[in-house]
Design a protein around this motif. Structure first.
Motif, PDB file in Angstrom:
ATOM      1  N   ARG A  78       0.827  -1.212   0.000  1.00  0.00           N
ATOM      2  CA  ARG A  78       0.000   0.000   0.000  1.00  0.00           C
ATOM      3  C   ARG A  78       0.857   1.256   0.000  1.00  0.00           C
ATOM      4  NH1 ARG A  78      -2.486   0.892   5.592  1.00  0.00           N
ATOM      5  NH2 ARG A  78      -0.309   1.518   5.887  1.00  0.00           N
ATOM      6  N   LYS A 103       3.989   3.130  -3.249  1.00  0.00           N
ATOM      7  CA  LYS A 103       3.380   3.343  -4.559  1.00  0.00           C
ATOM      8  C   LYS A 103       4.419   3.711  -5.614  1.00  0.00           C
ATOM      9  CE  LYS A 103      -1.212   4.470  -2.820  1.00  0.00           C
ATOM     10  NZ  LYS A 103      -0.928   4.076  -1.433  1.00  0.00           N
ATOM     11  N   TYR A 138      -1.920  -2.713 -11.591  1.00  0.00           N
ATOM     12  CA  TYR A 138      -0.531  -2.325 -11.369  1.00  0.00           C
ATOM     13  C   TYR A 138       0.362  -3.553 -11.242  1.00  0.00           C
ATOM     14  CZ  TYR A 138      -2.422   2.275 -10.067  1.00  0.00           C
ATOM     15  OH  TYR A 138      -3.064   3.487 -10.057  1.00  0.00           O
TER      16      TYR A 138
END
Length: 282
Positions: free
Chosen positions: A28, A31, A250
């Motif tokens: 988390r 990034k 992603y």
């Protein structure tokens, strides 16, 4: 007030329910260690399916404002393995958020995804007992709609999901109970299911880590943000409160995945006692 009775399924050290929170928090927080490889929008009252490789992250977003999405997920290599909403309710909760997992059906029983981030995590429980990201209810469907209204409507979530998965070789029979993303629900004093207006705002998101190779499907609910009733004496067509949903996928840098391995299928190999029954017959 009811006593806060303990959950039936308890997390113990070393059990499959214990989550390595530090690992998912790194995903988390870092990034800068991910690359966007695909991004698209799902228009109102439609569905779309997509694949996510194991070890990737994907987000469902609200690019234009509040909107509920009905989410299905399968093992991309074997769609007999799919989200088991009922067991996930028992193992995680009737509503899910960061660090919760979506579990697959028998005989597989393993986490398909782990939630890594939730921009609405602070919503908590509202004054009516409503919470977000619901596993209590299921998808709206044309069969119930016909039963309640006498009319056919072809853009319910069940139908949207059915159309979405057809190009992947699946059918209506593969569509299953959903995770209602961004949906606010609960049980009232009569133990009946209620839905409230979606509190999401433009730019909110729910983010998942793919534990195995996945096929995902998402429907933009024809109820939109659920601020208008779809059934009953005050029913309206909620077209004016429908908005698209976004999906972002992603790829993570390999170093972030050093401590991770794909979850194994359930260890039980007991054949359900059939060998005992055979011995009794003989």
């Amino acid at each position: 007030m009811y006593k806060n009775y303990p959950a039936a399924y308890q997390v113990s050290k070393g059990s499959a329910l214990q989550v390595d929170t530090a690992f998912y928090e790194r995903i988390r927080d870092r990034k800068d260690r991910r690359s966007l490889i695909e991004q698209f929008e799902v228009p109102i009252r439609t569905g779309r399916a997509w694949k996510v490789p194991a070890g990737h992250v994907f987000r469902v977003t609200t690019p234009l404002g509040p909107q509920v999405g009905d989410f299905n997920v399968w093992n991309a290599s074997d769609p007999r393995e799919r989200l088991w909403a009922a067991r996930t309710r028992q193992l995680q909760g009737a509503h899910v958020s960061t660090h919760d997992r979506l579990w697959s059906n028998l005989p597989f029983l393993r986490p398909l995804v782990t939630i890594t981030d939730d921009s609405l995590a602070s919503y908590g429980i509202d004054e009516h007992g409503g919470r977000l990201h619901d596993l209590l209810g299921t998808r709206c469907d044309p069969y119930v709609n016909r039963m309640l209204t006498g009319e056919d409507f072809h853009h319910h979530c069940h139908s949207n999901l059915t159309r979405a998965v057809l190009p992947h070789g699946l059918t209506e029979f593969d569509v299953h109970d959903v995770l209602n993303i961004f949906q606010c629900t609960g049980l009232n004093h009569d133990d009946m299911y209620f839905m409230k207006a979606c509190p999401a705002q433009k730019g909110d998101y729910l983010e998942f880590f793919a534990e195995i190779d996945l096929l995902c499907a998402l429907s933009t609910c024809p109820g939109g943000d659920l601020s208008l009733p779809m059934w009953g004496p005050d029913a309206q067509d909620p077209l004016t409160v429908c908005r698209p949903l976004g999906v972002e996928i992603y790829k993570l840098e390999d170093e972030l995945l050093n401590s991770w391995s794909q979850p194994e299928r359930a260890a039980y190999k007991g054949q359900h006692g059939l060998q005992i029954a055979r011995a009794e017959w003989e």
